[in-house]
Design a protein around this motif. Structure first.
Motif, PDB file in Angstrom:
ATOM      1  N   PRO A 170       0.823  -1.208   0.000  1.00  0.00           N
ATOM      2  CA  PRO A 170       0.000   0.000   0.000  1.00  0.00           C
ATOM      3  C   PRO A 170       0.858   1.260   0.000  1.00  0.00           C
ATOM      4  N   ASP A 171       0.265   2.349  -0.429  1.00  0.00           N
ATOM      5  CA  ASP A 171       0.944   3.642  -0.460  1.00  0.00           C
ATOM      6  C   ASP A 171       1.030   4.194   0.959  1.00  0.00           C
ATOM      7  N   LEU A 172       2.207   4.582   1.387  1.00  0.00           N
ATOM      8  CA  LEU A 172       2.403   5.069   2.745  1.00  0.00           C
ATOM      9  C   LEU A 172       2.555   6.591   2.806  1.00  0.00           C
ATOM     10  N   SER A 173       2.185   7.288   1.763  1.00  0.00           N
ATOM     11  CA  SER A 173       2.377   8.739   1.759  1.00  0.00           C
ATOM     12  C   SER A 173       1.449   9.453   2.743  1.00  0.00           C
ATOM     13  N   ASN A 174       0.280   8.894   3.033  1.00  0.00           N
ATOM     14  CA  ASN A 174      -0.633   9.539   3.968  1.00  0.00           C
ATOM     15  C   ASN A 174      -0.634   8.857   5.336  1.00  0.00           C
ATOM     16  N   PHE A 175       0.371   8.070   5.625  1.00  0.00           N
ATOM     17  CA  PHE A 175       0.498   7.381   6.898  1.00  0.00           C
ATOM     18  C   PHE A 175       1.261   8.272   7.875  1.00  0.00           C
ATOM     19  N   THR A 176       0.685   8.511   9.049  1.00  0.00           N
ATOM     20  CA  THR A 176       1.352   9.350  10.050  1.00  0.00           C
ATOM     21  C   THR A 176       1.465   8.580  11.356  1.00  0.00           C
ATOM     22  N   LEU A 177       2.488   8.921  12.107  1.00  0.00           N
ATOM     23  CA  LEU A 177       2.709   8.324  13.417  1.00  0.00           C
ATOM     24  C   LEU A 177       2.173   9.261  14.490  1.00  0.00           C
TER      25      LEU A 177
END
Length: 83
Positions: free
Chosen positions: A22-29
């Motif tokens: 999956p695309d992780l560009s909009n994944f935030t911690l």
């Protein structure tokens, strides 16, 4: 040619598997994640100090494999000219 074809097939399969991720560009911690992770590492280092552990493992390997190391040293010494 056969090896190149096999490598390209395996490369294509690997690229296909990477494409499925999956695309992780909009994944935030979470904001405190790195502080929490540092605390976890510090707590685990208190119970298992890795630097001391690696020193003990190195000493153990040296004692166990001293015969092999000594044979390598003597073989190199015998291969040197004028010794």
């Amino acid at each position: 040619m056969i090896t190149e074809a096999l490598i390209s097939v395996f490369g294509a399969v690997f690229k296909g598997l990477i494409w499925l991720l999956p695309d992780l560009s909009n994944f935030t911690l979470p904001s405190g994640f790195f502080d929490w992770f540092e605390n976890v590492i510090s707590a685990s280092a208190y119970f298992l100090p890795l630097a001391d552990f690696f020193i003990m493992i190195g000493i153990w390997y040296t004692v166990i494999y001293w015969n092999v190391i000594w044979k390598i040293i003597t073989r190199i010494w015998d291969a040197l000219p004028f010794t």
